[in-house]
Motif scaffolding. Structure first.
Motif, short mmCIF file in Angstrom:
data_model
loop_
_atom_site.label_atom_id
_atom_site.label_comp_id
_atom_site.label_asym_id
_atom_site.label_seq_id
_atom_site.Cartn_x
_atom_site.Cartn_y
_atom_site.Cartn_z
N PRO A 352 -32.43 32.57 14.25
CA PRO A 352 -31.90 33.88 14.27
C PRO A 352 -33.07 34.85 15.06
N GLN A 372 -24.00 33.76 16.34
CA GLN A 372 -23.38 32.56 15.23
C GLN A 372 -23.47 33.36 13.93
N GLU A 373 -22.22 33.33 13.37
CA GLU A 373 -21.90 34.10 12.24
C GLU A 373 -22.53 35.56 12.21
N GLY A 374 -22.01 36.14 13.49
CA GLY A 374 -22.32 37.63 13.70
C GLY A 374 -23.97 37.91 13.95
N LYS A 375 -24.77 36.77 14.13
CA LYS A 375 -26.11 37.16 14.40
C LYS A 375 -26.44 36.57 15.62
#
Ligand code: AMP
Ligand code: GLY
Length: 423
Positions: A352, A372-375
């Motif tokens: 991240p 990835q997964e909103g990040k």
């Protein structure tokens, strides 16, 4: 004008950033783009090297202009495919056809071109498997260090600079033996040029040209330009030693004969020409041509262009570049590339990225990121290209490194000396 930019790096994000400011733009698309371009454009799921996917993206979205970022689609003939397709032939295509793209796709062609048009470059000869012994003789006639280049595209790794004659002979054999795949079927050997490098960018419609701001690239991974070669760790524009007198020499000795040579050998070259130059005691020598903009130079160059780039590209498309005038800001741009620890060798992805929220409206270009997964996470070796514009290099460096401190991801690495050698 509905515009599609092909590519997915910091260069394409910077072009998107500039084009998105044009009043002539109605809608901007990128294929495939990245999370940075997604803030300015609609990202389309099409592979730059897949003609059918690109054709669908272009026709589904009524695209009127295509700008190609990277070299491989051009070297693989994308423009020729557009021109021979009745559905696509009227689209304004920024990038040369396969003839012009040989300037980058074949070092042997590029060197021959320079020789034919009297463009200053290092003395050279090309060799193949059956002329390897002649290659030995040529190496013996040169002084160290020895410069060996794979003829074809080798992902920026095909140039070797070797101090020792025996090693140079053995490397030539390895290259011809397939070290760089078929790119090394022919090897260019040339004289070593001593000097300072800079990158000059030209936009041409095949007849006329505009000179874009020049830049200096920082190629090696470590400070002091030490360590392994990379795709580029930073850039500065303008380059102080490229003063008016030097740039005039570049225009007369390099740019004019290049455009003139292209007009005769590869008519209809429409696009960018990136000229890698060595300043040898005030005289420019061409090291290489690329048929696209540089990365990370573009990230430093775009914020220096004051006039409307899209207007210039439209004029280029209709062969009217001669009527255009480029306006350039006086300020200095500095670009710092933040990379994944381990690059340019093995590195991890998927970390991240923290601190991006501090950069709304800043020129923080995405090079290798993904969602990835909103990040937003790291997804490449070169992750971000942070750019600042300031009155001079000293102030620019101060702001650049302050801002860099606001970004973090695991194992982040960047050079500390961008611009330092130019003060
Ligand atoms: P290229 O892939 O052609 O850009 O070459 C990579 C790097 O090798 C260049 O940026 C230069 O730093 C260096 N190089 C290439 N050719 C020469 C030369 N003839 N003399 C000195 N350095 C060179
Ligand atoms: N920065 C060098 C290149 O784009 O090839």
């Amino acid at each position: 004008m509905r515009v599609l930019i092909i590519g997915s790096g910091g260069r394409e994000h910077a072009i998107a950033w500039k084009i998105s400011q044009s009043p002539l733009l109605t809608k901007l698309f990128c294929a495939p783009g990245n999370p940075g371009t997604a803030q300015l454009a609609v990202n389309l799921n099409a592979d730059p090297n897949n003609f059918q996917e690109l054709k669908k993206a272009v026709t589904d979205n009524s695209i009127e202009m295509v700008i190609v970022g990277p070299e491989d689609p051009l070297v693989n003939g994308l423009r020729d495919k557009f021109e021979s397709d009745s559905d696509l032939k009227d689209i304004i295509f920024i990038g040369p056809g396969s003839c012009g793209a040989k300037l980058e796709g074949s070092k042997d062609f590029a060197k021959g071109f320079m020789q034919r048009w009297g463009i200053p470059t290092a003395r050279y000869k090309s060799f193949e498997k059956n002329t390897v012994e002649e290659g030995d003789r040529f190496l013996e006639s040169l002084r160290a260090p020895y410069v060996l280049k794979a003829d074809g595209l080798a992902a920026g790794k095909g140039v070797l600079i070797i101090d020792n004659l025996k090693e140079a002979k053995s490397e030539m054999r390895e290259m011809l033996g397939g070290k760089f795949g078929s790119a090394g079927n022919r090897v260019v050997i040339e004289e070593y040029l001593k000097g300072i490098e800079l990158s000059v960018f030209v936009l041409t419609d095949g007849n006329d040209y505009l000179i874009l701001p020049e830049a200096k690239d920082y190629k090696r991974i470590c400070d002091g330009d030490k360590g392994l070669n990379t795709g580029g760790m930073g850039a500065v524009s303008p380059v102080p030693f490229a003063d008016e007198a030097f740039m005039k020499r570049v225009e007369e000795r390099v740019i004019k004969p290049t455009v003139n040579g292209l007009k005769r050998e590869c008519p209809d070259y429409k696009g960018f020409v990136f000229i890698g130059l060595m300043n040898c005691g005030g005289s420019p020598y061409v090291i290489e041509y690329n048929v696209r903009m540089g990365d990370p130079e573009t990230e430093a160059v775009m914020p220096r262009i004051k006039s409307d780039l899209l207007a210039h590209l439209l004029a280029l498309g209709s062969g009217n570049l001669g009527n255009e005038k480029i306006e350039i800001y006086d300020h200095t741009s500095l670009t710092l590339v933040m990379v994944s620890g381990g690059y340019p060798q093995e590195y991890a992805k998927g970390y991240p990225i923290e601190g991006l929220e501090n950069f709304r409206g800043e020129t923080l270009f995405h090079s290798g990121t993904a969602v990835q997964e909103g990040k937003i996470v790291t997804a490449g070796g070169r992750v971000l290209a942070l750019t600042v514009t300031e009155s001079d290099i000293i102030h620019g460096r101060e702001r650049l490194y302050n801002l860099a401190g606001l970004i973090n991801f695991k194992d982040v690495y960047f050079r500390r000396d961008i611009g330092l050698d130019l003060i």
